[in-house]
Scaffold this active site. Sequence first.
Site, PDB file in Angstrom:
ATOM      1  N   ARG A 242     -12.043  -4.358  -7.340  1.00  8.38           N
ATOM      2  CA  ARG A 242     -11.872  -5.053  -6.069  1.00  8.38           C
ATOM      3  C   ARG A 242     -13.238  -5.295  -5.444  1.00  8.38           C
ATOM      4  O   ARG A 242     -14.027  -4.374  -5.254  1.00  8.38           O
ATOM      5  CB  ARG A 242     -10.986  -4.212  -5.142  1.00  8.38           C
ATOM      6  CG  ARG A 242     -10.465  -4.972  -3.972  1.00  8.38           C
ATOM      7  CD  ARG A 242      -9.450  -4.176  -3.208  1.00  8.38           C
ATOM      8  NE  ARG A 242     -10.008  -2.944  -2.665  1.00  8.38           N
ATOM      9  CZ  ARG A 242      -9.410  -2.183  -1.771  1.00  8.38           C
ATOM     10  NH1 ARG A 242      -8.207  -2.511  -1.342  1.00  8.38           N
ATOM     11  NH2 ARG A 242      -9.966  -1.085  -1.313  1.00  8.38           N
TER      12      ARG A 242
ATOM     13  N   ASP B 145       1.404  -4.825   8.688  1.00  6.18           N
ATOM     14  CA  ASP B 145       0.262  -3.940   8.463  1.00  6.18           C
ATOM     15  C   ASP B 145      -0.961  -4.838   8.297  1.00  6.18           C
ATOM     16  O   ASP B 145      -1.074  -5.577   7.312  1.00  6.18           O
ATOM     17  CB  ASP B 145       0.485  -3.078   7.207  1.00  6.18           C
ATOM     18  CG  ASP B 145      -0.659  -2.087   6.985  1.00  6.18           C
ATOM     19  OD1 ASP B 145      -1.771  -2.335   7.487  1.00  6.18           O
ATOM     20  OD2 ASP B 145      -0.434  -1.072   6.294  1.00  6.18           O
TER      21      ASP B 145
ATOM     22  N   PHE C 188       0.851  -1.195   0.000  1.00  4.90           N
ATOM     23  CA  PHE C 188       0.000   0.000   0.000  1.00  4.90           C
ATOM     24  C   PHE C 188       0.891   1.252   0.000  1.00  4.90           C
ATOM     25  O   PHE C 188       1.882   1.303   0.724  1.00  4.90           O
ATOM     26  CB  PHE C 188      -0.910  -0.009   1.232  1.00  4.90           C
ATOM     27  CG  PHE C 188      -1.979   1.035   1.160  1.00  4.90           C
ATOM     28  CD1 PHE C 188      -3.158   0.804   0.474  1.00  4.90           C
ATOM     29  CD2 PHE C 188      -1.785   2.280   1.749  1.00  4.90           C
ATOM     30  CE1 PHE C 188      -4.129   1.779   0.386  1.00  4.90           C
ATOM     31  CE2 PHE C 188      -2.762   3.256   1.668  1.00  4.90           C
ATOM     32  CZ  PHE C 188      -3.942   3.012   0.988  1.00  4.90           C
TER      33      PHE C 188
ATOM     34  N   TYR D  22     -11.470   1.205  10.099  1.00 11.43           N
ATOM     35  CA  TYR D  22     -12.645   1.665   9.318  1.00 11.43           C
ATOM     36  C   TYR D  22     -13.077   0.673   8.258  1.00 11.43           C
ATOM     37  O   TYR D  22     -14.049   0.899   7.561  1.00 11.43           O
ATOM     38  CB  TYR D  22     -12.401   3.041   8.678  1.00 11.43           C
ATOM     39  CG  TYR D  22     -11.038   3.257   8.054  1.00 11.43           C
ATOM     40  CD1 TYR D  22     -10.678   2.608   6.891  1.00 11.43           C
ATOM     41  CD2 TYR D  22     -10.114   4.129   8.638  1.00 11.43           C
ATOM     42  CE1 TYR D  22      -9.432   2.812   6.326  1.00 11.43           C
ATOM     43  CE2 TYR D  22      -8.866   4.338   8.084  1.00 11.43           C
ATOM     44  CZ  TYR D  22      -8.532   3.674   6.916  1.00 11.43           C
ATOM     45  OH  TYR D  22      -7.297   3.870   6.366  1.00 11.43           O
TER      46      TYR D  22
HETATM   47  C1  LIG Z   1      -2.833  -1.644   3.901  1.00 14.33           C
HETATM   48  C2  LIG Z   1      -3.056  -0.197   4.229  1.00 14.33           C
HETATM   49  N1  LIG Z   1      -2.103   0.487   4.883  1.00 14.33           N
HETATM   50  C3  LIG Z   1      -2.244   1.788   5.176  1.00 14.33           C
HETATM   51  C4  LIG Z   1      -3.392   2.475   4.830  1.00 14.33           C
HETATM   52  C5  LIG Z   1      -3.479   3.951   5.141  1.00 14.33           C
HETATM   53  O1  LIG Z   1      -4.268   4.197   6.243  1.00 14.33           O
HETATM   54  P1  LIG Z   1      -4.506   5.670   6.791  1.00 14.33           P
HETATM   55  O2  LIG Z   1      -5.228   6.418   5.732  1.00 14.33           O
HETATM   56  O3  LIG Z   1      -5.329   5.473   8.032  1.00 14.33           O
HETATM   57  O4  LIG Z   1      -3.203   6.299   7.091  1.00 14.33           O
HETATM   58  C6  LIG Z   1      -4.432   1.802   4.179  1.00 14.33           C
HETATM   59  C7  LIG Z   1      -5.661   2.506   3.796  1.00 14.33           C
HETATM   60  O5  LIG Z   1      -6.581   1.992   3.249  1.00 14.33           O
HETATM   61  C8  LIG Z   1      -4.253   0.422   3.854  1.00 14.33           C
HETATM   62  O6  LIG Z   1      -5.192  -0.256   3.205  1.00 14.33           O
END
Ligand SMILES: Cc1ncc(COP(=O)(O)O)c(C=O)c1O
Length: 419
Positions: free
Chosen positions: A391, A212, A129, A237
């Site tokens: 997705r 993560d 991500f 969320y």
């Molecule tokens: C795997 C992953 N990591 C990090 C994030 C980023 O999260 P945030 O917007 O709360 O920083 C997301 C957001 O969807 C995600 O899917």
Amino acid sequence: MTDTAARSYAEALDEADPLAPFRSRFEIPDDSVVYLDGNSLGRMPSETAPRVAAVLHEQWADRLIRSWDEGWMDLPLEVGDRLGTTLLGAGPGETVVCDNVTVNVFKVLEAALDLRPDRSTVVAHKGEFPTDRYVAAEVTRRRGGSVRWLGPLDPAAPLPIDPVTAMQVAGALHDDVAVVLLSAVDYRSGAIAELAGITQAAHDAGALVVWDCSHAIGSVPLDLPGIGADFAIGCSYKYVNGGPGAPAWIWAAPEHHGAMRNPVPGWMGHSDVFAMSPDYSPAVGVRRFMTGTPSATALAAVDVGVGLLAEAGMAAVRTKSLALTTYAVDLYDRWLAGTGETGLAVTLASPRDAALRGAHITLGHPDALAVTQALADRGVIPDFRHPDGIRVGLAPLTTRFTDVHDGLLAIRTLLEALR
Ligand SMILES: Cc1ncc(COP(=O)(O)O)c(C=O)c1O
């Protein structure tokens, strides 16, 4: 013989689904909307509004600032404990709900790198991500280190669909590697990484592991202490249904609690918050990862989502999740796969083996963006993932088998009209 493509088959699956009653615990103003994006923003539990209203009216309006002493100060750890013990396999005092994932990736990566002061390389995946990749690149750059990327050498090559394996990671583990940062469930393919094997390989090489778990929490049962993980971060969320912008969380293995440092040493992570002392002294344990003032309303909303998953039980959630994605892949095979007269040239960009998938699958098609937009006009809501992925998120507490049927049928109908 049962026709698994018939809508009546999906209806029968819904009727036999022990988690089906949970759908009525969510606000669903339009039952005809086929929502296949609970892996981005989970639906709103019906209990959320009254719980948040209670915080507003009974705690904020009535008790005013006294509410900080009457419970608000402890919420990040209390909700963290409920989230951690229910969804991460954690013990009490190991999880704190705070900030967002991006900030938490930064804090935890810095903390992990500090624990390996003679090393400055982070191993991460090219298909990770974006926020994790950006933060890893910046954190290592500041230390004169770098990220060693896993993934295809050719930048134009498609990203792999298969899970990241211990063998793949081991190949990148030289004695300069401080930390391995990976997603437990890939945000595009939905593949579940080889969690225990990768953690072990990293430890064998003297490195730490940060998982993560944003796409895993609430969809795949996790046992972070059991796999020997060092740190984990994730959001609340998606499958946790904590609401838009709900705070994220950090889990830290107890063995690191004494030495780990928060690079954003805010007053809420201080050992004595209201001492206003001249110097920072970290709170005991995972509380030190807090930065500034938490949101009592947002924490209440996260707590509701965690409570629903606790009631359902993660084993039941996983059982339904496997059934949902298996059904989706079955319909994909029947309606969308293949080329020429019979097929619609859609690819499956997720593992075929259900045990290797989280709760979403991704369908590849050159017109994925246009298809996703056209689906939304028809009340079918998956999401588009660059460059060519539709997705399809199947949230076990709220997605019906008929949603899978109707959603995939809508994709087929659209693609047939396009050719
Ligand atoms: C795997 C992953 N990591 C990090 C994030 C980023 O999260 P945030 O917007 O709360 O920083 C997301 C957001 O969807 C995600 O899917």
